[in-house]
Design an enzyme around this catalytic site. Sequence first.
Site, mmCIF file in Angstrom:
data_model
loop_
_atom_site.group_PDB
_atom_site.id
_atom_site.type_symbol
_atom_site.label_atom_id
_atom_site.label_comp_id
_atom_site.label_asym_id
_atom_site.label_seq_id
_atom_site.Cartn_x
_atom_site.Cartn_y
_atom_site.Cartn_z
ATOM 1 N N ASP A 129 2.595 -60.704 -71.366
ATOM 2 C CA ASP A 129 1.414 -59.758 -72.040
ATOM 3 C C ASP A 129 0.379 -60.241 -72.728
ATOM 4 O OD1 ASP A 129 0.820 -57.802 -74.035
ATOM 5 O OD2 ASP A 129 2.505 -56.918 -73.934
ATOM 6 N N ILE A 130 -0.646 -59.743 -72.302
ATOM 7 C CA ILE A 130 -2.180 -60.350 -72.573
ATOM 8 C C ILE A 130 -2.227 -60.134 -74.188
ATOM 9 C CG2 ILE A 130 -3.358 -60.735 -70.521
ATOM 10 C CD1 ILE A 130 -4.611 -57.962 -71.223
ATOM 11 N N GLN A 162 4.022 -45.409 -75.611
ATOM 12 C CA GLN A 162 3.666 -45.986 -74.312
ATOM 13 C C GLN A 162 2.257 -45.811 -74.102
ATOM 14 O OE1 GLN A 162 5.417 -44.082 -70.827
ATOM 15 N NE2 GLN A 162 5.125 -45.850 -69.784
ATOM 16 N N GLU A 163 1.726 -46.988 -73.628
ATOM 17 C CA GLU A 163 0.201 -46.830 -73.463
ATOM 18 C C GLU A 163 -0.062 -46.949 -72.214
ATOM 19 O OE1 GLU A 163 -1.304 -50.166 -76.056
ATOM 20 O OE2 GLU A 163 -1.164 -48.537 -77.911
ATOM 21 N N HIS A 195 9.344 -54.707 -72.823
ATOM 22 C CA HIS A 195 8.898 -55.968 -73.448
ATOM 23 C C HIS A 195 10.123 -56.981 -73.843
ATOM 24 C CE1 HIS A 195 5.257 -53.986 -74.591
ATOM 25 N NE2 HIS A 195 5.824 -53.125 -74.410
ATOM 26 N N HIS A 237 8.067 -50.384 -68.223
ATOM 27 C CA HIS A 237 7.930 -51.796 -68.514
ATOM 28 C C HIS A 237 8.804 -51.988 -69.640
ATOM 29 C CE1 HIS A 237 4.653 -50.157 -70.602
ATOM 30 N NE2 HIS A 237 4.636 -50.789 -71.393
HETATM 31 P P1 AMP Z 1 3.284 -50.000 -74.268
HETATM 32 O O1 AMP Z 1 2.748 -49.228 -72.849
HETATM 33 O O2 AMP Z 1 2.969 -49.546 -75.514
HETATM 34 O O3 AMP Z 1 4.435 -50.717 -74.012
HETATM 35 O O4 AMP Z 1 2.088 -51.180 -74.252
HETATM 36 C C1 AMP Z 1 1.516 -51.860 -73.107
HETATM 37 C C2 AMP Z 1 1.541 -53.404 -73.109
HETATM 38 O O5 AMP Z 1 0.916 -53.930 -72.011
HETATM 39 C C3 AMP Z 1 1.000 -53.914 -74.334
HETATM 40 O O6 AMP Z 1 1.862 -54.780 -75.204
HETATM 41 C C4 AMP Z 1 -0.326 -54.651 -73.545
HETATM 42 O O7 AMP Z 1 -0.632 -55.694 -74.565
HETATM 43 C C5 AMP Z 1 -0.083 -54.820 -72.544
HETATM 44 N N1 AMP Z 1 -0.812 -55.035 -71.381
HETATM 45 C C6 AMP Z 1 -2.093 -54.128 -71.157
HETATM 46 N N2 AMP Z 1 -2.647 -54.683 -70.280
HETATM 47 C C7 AMP Z 1 -2.126 -55.809 -69.572
HETATM 48 C C8 AMP Z 1 -2.566 -56.570 -68.780
HETATM 49 N N3 AMP Z 1 -3.604 -56.507 -67.792
HETATM 50 N N4 AMP Z 1 -1.842 -57.693 -68.647
HETATM 51 C C9 AMP Z 1 -0.647 -57.884 -69.341
HETATM 52 N N5 AMP Z 1 -0.388 -57.222 -70.236
HETATM 53 C C10 AMP Z 1 -1.021 -56.113 -70.592
#
Ligand code: AMP
Length: 138
Positions: A33-34, A96-97, A104, A102
């Site tokens: 995760d970045i 979710q973003e 974590h 996915h």
């Molecule tokens: P969520 O959808 O709330 O579970 O969050 C999305 C996760 O993806 C967050 O923890 C971000 O830091 C992570 N994220 C977003 N873009 C990237 C990327 N390009 N590479 C790795 N992790 C990412």
Amino acid sequence: MQYDPENIFAKILRAEIPNEKLYEDDHTYVFMDIMPRADGHCLVIPKTPARNMLDASPEQLAACIATVQKMGHAVMKAFDAEGVTIQQFNEAAGGQEVFHLHYHVLPRREGLPMRPPGTMADFDVLKDQADKIRAALA
Ligand code: AMP
């Protein structure tokens, strides 16, 4: 809700954007995760499209959970952790973003809270942490 093939994790799977890969098998892919909320914070995704848990097949869910368990052991070993937190969010209202399923995986130590979300990692540090996890998987 429809799956959007232009989401950022679909682009990672198509190798259209860089990522710090940790592991893959026939059905799942794992990368750092970045914006890590703990050292070693990584993400497990299915290789096939699923928006989140709500539209995923039992086979996609089973494959992901098997890899989540594998990565849980690996991050605990790599970071000498005492526990592991698994998070998984569904739809915007559920937190979710990124709209590709996915999980974590976060190694945890007693008394050390997760960091707040939204801070970009230093990429050299992220690579060092990824090296530790890859070594733990070997
Ligand atoms: P969520 O959808 O709330 O579970 O969050 C999305 C996760 O993806 C967050 O923890 C971000 O830091 C992570 N994220 C977003 N873009 C990237 C990327 N390009 N590479 C790795 N992790 C990412």
